[in-house]
Design an enzyme around this catalytic site. Structure first.
Site, PDB file in Angstrom:
ATOM      1  N   ARG A  20       0.832  -1.219   0.000  1.00 48.30           N
ATOM      2  CA  ARG A  20       0.000   0.000   0.000  1.00 48.30           C
ATOM      3  C   ARG A  20       0.857   1.256   0.000  1.00 48.30           C
ATOM      4  NH1 ARG A  20      -0.732   4.758   2.650  1.00 48.30           N
ATOM      5  NH2 ARG A  20      -0.394   3.697   4.655  1.00 48.30           N
ATOM      6  N   ASP A  21       1.555   1.513   1.083  1.00 52.50           N
ATOM      7  CA  ASP A  21       2.329   2.741   1.211  1.00 52.50           C
ATOM      8  C   ASP A  21       3.500   2.767   0.241  1.00 52.50           C
ATOM      9  OD1 ASP A  21       3.086   5.193   2.195  1.00 52.50           O
ATOM     10  OD2 ASP A  21       3.995   4.427   4.021  1.00 52.50           O
ATOM     11  N   HIS A 213       6.012   4.374  12.691  1.00 54.13           N
ATOM     12  CA  HIS A 213       6.115   4.373  11.228  1.00 54.13           C
ATOM     13  C   HIS A 213       7.142   5.440  10.849  1.00 54.13           C
ATOM     14  CE1 HIS A 213       3.995   3.892   7.183  1.00 54.13           C
ATOM     15  NE2 HIS A 213       4.832   4.890   6.982  1.00 54.13           N
ATOM     16  N   HIS A 215      10.179   7.164   8.519  1.00 53.60           N
ATOM     17  CA  HIS A 215      10.835   7.327   7.222  1.00 53.60           C
ATOM     18  C   HIS A 215      12.316   7.608   7.467  1.00 53.60           C
ATOM     19  CE1 HIS A 215       7.189   7.946   4.432  1.00 53.60           C
ATOM     20  NE2 HIS A 215       6.783   7.349   5.535  1.00 53.60           N
ATOM     21  N   CYS A 246       5.628   9.474   0.529  1.00 52.40           N
ATOM     22  CA  CYS A 246       4.293  10.047   0.660  1.00 52.40           C
ATOM     23  C   CYS A 246       4.054  10.944  -0.536  1.00 52.40           C
ATOM     24  CB  CYS A 246       4.159  10.850   1.952  1.00 52.40           C
ATOM     25  SG  CYS A 246       2.539  11.643   2.108  1.00 52.40           S
ATOM     26  N   ASN A 255      10.268   4.584   3.174  1.00 56.72           N
ATOM     27  CA  ASN A 255       9.984   4.016   4.482  1.00 56.72           C
ATOM     28  C   ASN A 255      11.176   3.216   4.994  1.00 56.72           C
ATOM     29  OD1 ASN A 255       7.031   4.565   4.919  1.00 56.72           O
ATOM     30  ND2 ASN A 255       6.898   3.531   2.943  1.00 56.72           N
TER      31      ASN A 255
END
Length: 309
Positions: A20-21, A213, A215, A246, A255
């Site tokens: 997803r991300d 989460h 980065h 993002c 990430n």
């Protein structure tokens, strides 16, 4: 060599966000069969929680416009969790129609990013999430809350801990079961992370309800993860091969790579249930489909030289 450190959990749950991300940030749309194979390979490597897609409007994130098609072909198992991102009630309708049992909502600690990402103020976004969470919970659906920009914002600068705690508390008060703290532009450092987790704990949101989460924009993702684990957090978001960023925050690079996280945790004697060799092979395979090498240091180190040049 495994050399444990005191004060760490015996086991960490990796919340894999690559499908997803990771893929939402790709310029090209990855075919459904490749996405399905990616998820299948991640599961075969031992990852049990894999955030697969997002029910956002296709105009916002065209890379994930195939959400229904992907869910139709994913392998199923009682121990596999496939959360999806849901921005609003229309997204929830689609998720419920497709038998989704776990969702995530995505809020912001800052006004500027809330407007850029959701076209709403922080207050308006929380008001939008309220019926989503209420309906989801009534249907027996597990709900996670993401709060982004918890350490800094590219437009507003440093974000006060108190503001993050305020927004996070309001989102959890909606009825969410887990809160993922997103350092969206990767500016956080271990002291900041520790202070934030302690402040949330003091506000009634303990580390047992948190995920992190991070980065890796400034190379701090692993250090920040270790700080979070020492503060009691046991759920860590990561993306296979370091995919993603993002699309609504231009300075947000990739990430935390899942492989880099697993390497560190293996060395610390912390159980993840993940087969690192299979995971590295999966990220090398995906990198070949994307046409570029993986940014993960561990993937690079464990790959033949011809594949990293």
């Amino acid at each position: 060599m495994r050399v444990p450190l005191s004060g760490l959990p015996a086991k960490v749950t990796i919340y894999e966000v690559g499908p997803r991300d990771g893929l939402q940030n790709e310029k090209a749309v990855v075919p459904v069969d490749v996405k399905s194979a990616f998820v299948t390979r991640l599961a075969d490597a031992g990852l049990r929680t894999i955030e697969t897609t997002s029910f956002v409007h296709p105009e916002w994130v065209p890379q994930l416009a195939d959400a229904e098609d992907l869910l139709d072909v994913l392998p199923r198992s009682p121990d596999l969790r496939y959360p999806v991102l849901v921005p609003n009630e229309k997204g929830l309708d689609r998720a419920l129609a497709n038998g989704v049992t776990e969702i995530a909502i995505f809020g912001s600690a800052t006004e500027t990013f809330a407007r850029r990402n959701l076209n709403r103020t922080v207050d308006e976004s929380i008001a939008m999430f309220a019926p989503v969470v209420e309906r989801a919970r009534a249907e027996g659906v597990w709900v996670r809350a993401y709060v982004s920009m918890v350490c800094g914002d590219p437009w507003e600068g440093d974000v006060p801990v108190e503001r993050v705690v305020s927004v996070a508390s309001r989102m959890m008060d909606l009825g969410c079961s887990q809160l993922s703290l997103g350092d969206t532009i990767g500016v956080g450092t271990p002291g900041h992370v520790t202070a934030l987790i302690e402040a949330l704990d003091a506000a009634g949101i303990g580390p047992d309800r948190l995920a992190v989460h991070f980065h890796d924009t400034y190379g701090q993702a692993l250090a920040n993860t270790l700080a979070a684990l020492r503060a009691g957090v046991t759920v860590v978001d990561a993306s296979a091969g370091g995919l993603g960023g993002c699309p609504f925050a231009g300075s947000a690079t990739g990430n935390l790579p899942t492989e880099d996280l697993v390497w560190m945790l293996n060395g610390l004697g912390v159980d993840t249930g993940v087969d690192l060799d299979k995971l590295v092979a999966t990220s090398r395979w995906m990198a070949s489909h994307l046409g570029r090498p993986s940014p993960s240091r561990v993937v690079q180190a464990l790959s033949p030289a011809s594949e990293t040049e």
